[in-house]
Scaffold this motif. Sequence first.
Motif, mmCIF file in Angstrom:
data_model
loop_
_atom_site.group_PDB
_atom_site.id
_atom_site.type_symbol
_atom_site.label_atom_id
_atom_site.label_comp_id
_atom_site.label_asym_id
_atom_site.label_seq_id
_atom_site.Cartn_x
_atom_site.Cartn_y
_atom_site.Cartn_z
ATOM 1 N N GLY A 520 0.788 -1.224 0.000
ATOM 2 C CA GLY A 520 0.000 0.000 0.000
ATOM 3 C C GLY A 520 0.819 1.272 0.000
ATOM 4 O O GLY A 520 0.263 2.369 -0.024
ATOM 5 N N ARG A 521 2.135 1.177 -0.007
ATOM 6 C CA ARG A 521 2.999 2.358 -0.024
ATOM 7 C C ARG A 521 3.822 2.362 -1.303
ATOM 8 O O ARG A 521 4.261 1.321 -1.780
ATOM 9 C CB ARG A 521 3.929 2.378 1.193
ATOM 10 N N ALA A 522 4.006 3.556 -1.863
ATOM 11 C CA ALA A 522 4.749 3.698 -3.113
ATOM 12 C C ALA A 522 6.192 4.082 -2.810
ATOM 13 O O ALA A 522 6.452 4.978 -1.999
ATOM 14 C CB ALA A 522 4.094 4.750 -4.003
ATOM 15 N N TYR A 523 7.117 3.408 -3.473
ATOM 16 C CA TYR A 523 8.534 3.682 -3.315
ATOM 17 C C TYR A 523 9.121 4.023 -4.676
ATOM 18 O O TYR A 523 8.840 3.356 -5.669
ATOM 19 C CB TYR A 523 9.268 2.475 -2.727
ATOM 20 N N GLN A 524 9.952 5.071 -4.721
ATOM 21 C CA GLN A 524 10.571 5.470 -5.980
ATOM 22 C C GLN A 524 11.985 4.924 -6.074
ATOM 23 O O GLN A 524 12.749 4.970 -5.117
ATOM 24 C CB GLN A 524 10.614 7.003 -6.101
ATOM 25 N N TYR A 525 12.309 4.422 -7.262
ATOM 26 C CA TYR A 525 13.638 3.886 -7.526
ATOM 27 C C TYR A 525 14.209 4.594 -8.745
ATOM 28 O O TYR A 525 13.529 4.768 -9.752
ATOM 29 C CB TYR A 525 13.577 2.386 -7.817
ATOM 30 N N SER A 529 19.175 1.915 -8.578
ATOM 31 C CA SER A 529 18.545 1.002 -7.622
ATOM 32 C C SER A 529 17.525 0.104 -8.292
ATOM 33 O O SER A 529 17.233 -0.994 -7.804
ATOM 34 C CB SER A 529 17.885 1.802 -6.490
ATOM 35 N N LEU A 530 16.988 0.553 -9.428
ATOM 36 C CA LEU A 530 16.007 -0.252 -10.151
ATOM 37 C C LEU A 530 16.613 -1.557 -10.650
ATOM 38 O O LEU A 530 15.912 -2.539 -10.869
ATOM 39 C CB LEU A 530 15.450 0.556 -11.322
ATOM 40 N N GLU A 531 17.937 -1.553 -10.833
ATOM 41 C CA GLU A 531 18.617 -2.772 -11.247
ATOM 42 C C GLU A 531 18.355 -3.921 -10.278
ATOM 43 O O GLU A 531 18.359 -5.089 -10.657
ATOM 44 C CB GLU A 531 20.125 -2.513 -11.320
ATOM 45 N N LEU A 532 18.150 -3.581 -9.002
ATOM 46 C CA LEU A 532 18.030 -4.605 -7.974
ATOM 47 C C LEU A 532 16.588 -5.052 -7.743
ATOM 48 O O LEU A 532 16.356 -5.998 -6.989
ATOM 49 C CB LEU A 532 18.613 -4.067 -6.659
ATOM 50 N N VAL A 533 15.627 -4.362 -8.352
ATOM 51 C CA VAL A 533 14.218 -4.665 -8.114
ATOM 52 C C VAL A 533 13.740 -5.717 -9.106
ATOM 53 O O VAL A 533 13.874 -5.549 -10.320
ATOM 54 C CB VAL A 533 13.351 -3.393 -8.236
ATOM 55 N N ARG A 534 13.156 -6.783 -8.569
ATOM 56 C CA ARG A 534 12.551 -7.827 -9.395
ATOM 57 C C ARG A 534 11.191 -8.140 -8.801
ATOM 58 O O ARG A 534 11.107 -8.739 -7.728
ATOM 59 C CB ARG A 534 13.458 -9.053 -9.442
#
Length: 763
Positions: A520-525, A529-534
Amino acid sequence: MDLRNTNPSSNSSQDREYEDFNEQSSLWGKLNPSLLSLKHLYYLDLSGNDFQGIEIPKFFGQLKGPQVSQSLLYLICGRDSSSFGNLSNLNYLDLSRNELSSRNLNFLSHVTSIKYLNLGGLDVGSSRVSWLHVINMLPSLSELHLSNCQISENLPLSLKSINFTSLLVLDMSQNDIESSFPSWFFNLTSLRKLDLSSNSFSGPIPREFASLKSLEHLDLSSNRLENELPTFLGMLPNLRYLNLASNSFWGSIPESIGNLSSLKVLSLRFNGMNGSIPESLGQLSQLIDLDLYTNSWKCTLTEAHFLNLTMLESFAVSTNQSMYMSHIFNVPFRESFEWYYPTLHMQHAKLVHPFLEKQSIIWRIPSSMECVARNTVHRCRKQQSVWKIPCSMGAPSSLKMLVMNNNSFGGDIPSCLQNCNLETIDLEGNNFSGGLPLWIGSDESPLRVLQLRSNFLSGHIPQQLCDLSQLHILDLAHNNLSGTIPKCPSNLTSLTNGISNFSRTSRYSYISYTTVTLGGRAYQYDSVSLELVRSFDLSSNNLEGEIPEEISSLIGLGILNLSMNHLSGTISSEIGNLLHLEFLDLSHNHLSGQIPSSLFVLSFLVYLDLSHNNLSGRIPSSLFVLSFLVYLDLSHNNLSGRIPFEFQLQTFDSSTYAGNPLLCGDPLSTLCPGENPSPPCGFPLAGPTNPAWSNEGEDDTAVLCFSVSIILGFIVGFWGVCGTLIVKRSWRDSYFRFFDNIKDKVALSIALKVAHWQRTSQA
């Protein structure tokens, strides 16, 4: 002869660690007159060396070569520079960043053949002889650099006669000159480059500038100039660079700006421009960089403003007023296009914030755009708030990133985007409807980020999505998707092996950011750092069927959210293969069976929500090893048995387990079978005859027990020792005699040390 030191020493703290290396690479000592034997010497560069402040040798005046390049003797203090006067053939002299005294400038009057002179950084303002008088005696001078020469109050405003009329380049930047423009400037009719930036020139731009017809580079930035931009700027036909940034100009850009057919760079940023931008700007076909940032523009930008700007690489504009745009879809920008804005009112224009860059194009649409009706612009059709993206905008094949999140775009996702080479599609928070287009999952697609959450998409998830081998963020949450989850996620190789090749170019990093919603919370990358998000998020849809076991093959997955669907079946024990999983939300489904004990393998798990399902059986006691777990919700299931209450599981309150009538034990008030409540602090059990220790008073009981323990500890500890000493005299005498002996030994030791130190210091 090039003998310069390519590693000159620096005074900065960061470079001091290289000081030893710099000393080894520097020349030092005396300069040998044997240089005179080099009869054909044409080029001599001794810059960056350390000759320990020796004077410039006399024999330098006997050098016959025509040119001595760069700082002739960088770091030579040169208290006597008169030897330069004998260099009658000297064409090039660079004394910038030197320690030469300005009192020695009179030697320049003897070097009459000099064509290039750089005195940057020298304090010529304090010279006994007027620096301009000396310069005026150099008729062959074609390039003069006086940057940062501290001539703020020593600039003559006029000359009786000027002898260096062949001057092509004049740089007097960073001098903080506080005056109007000297009249002798405008006699330099051959001037091609004039840099007067970072000074304090005031008033309007004089009309005499129109006489500098040969001017190609004009930099008046960071001054105190004001008034409207003069129309005679359009009378400088050869102008290629015009920088008027950081002044106090106001009004509109004059129409005559369109006459500058050779202009490549135009900067008006950080002014008070409060008028319009003329359509004649679109005639500048050679323009590469257009910077209109931080002004107060009041205008409507149309396609005509940009139609012929085929060479444009960078465009920045912002305003604190209303700016209108109309039909700029097919503007042929070449590489990069940046649009900065605080408020943007739109009509008919769907594409308003494109970012284009070398070898790629990125479009970013500002969130919460407004559609307004004004007499001066086209009206929105019936004040509608839902727009369709027309394929007439001509989406180019080099399009890499499409960001249109949090707007009011609707209709189908346009099919013309299939011709693009998209790596990111972010259409979150719009009104798109229809099904997911099949072309999104085309073979060999470079798509890495697909975010379509919070729309009105319907239909099944196409099997073609499984062909997106580079996809590492899939977010289709909050739509009306139905059917089952495709059973081929194992083909998403970027998630199965955790490899991502997301672009890392510096400009792409600057403008690229993605919002990922977790719990329910939005996080900006940003792109790094987006490289690490899957992430794999299909929450809040109408999906049904079982969770495919193939999901357990996505071992690189960090976020898995399938909540708020109609999924059934059991949670596979193979879920323990997702070793990098940090976020797992399967809540609000119809899942049954037991909680798999293999969850304890997910050592990085931070968020676990299995609430509102039909899970049964006991809670695996192995969950206590999840030391990073900060959120746990197992409520509203059919779980039974004692709640494991060790280590990390002790940090969760009763709401974590609520709605499971067969659960018992702490932190719930329900007792497990065979358990009896322990009487608090040895007091009688709660009951009809003794209600003082009912459940409502459990907190007070804990406080009371703690207080009793403190009092008993004080009585035993303090009075057990001190009371004995008071009552028994022999113990009291021994106690104080012991501390007296300790005191005497310490005092004697200190006295011996002091005496020894005094004898040593006297010797």
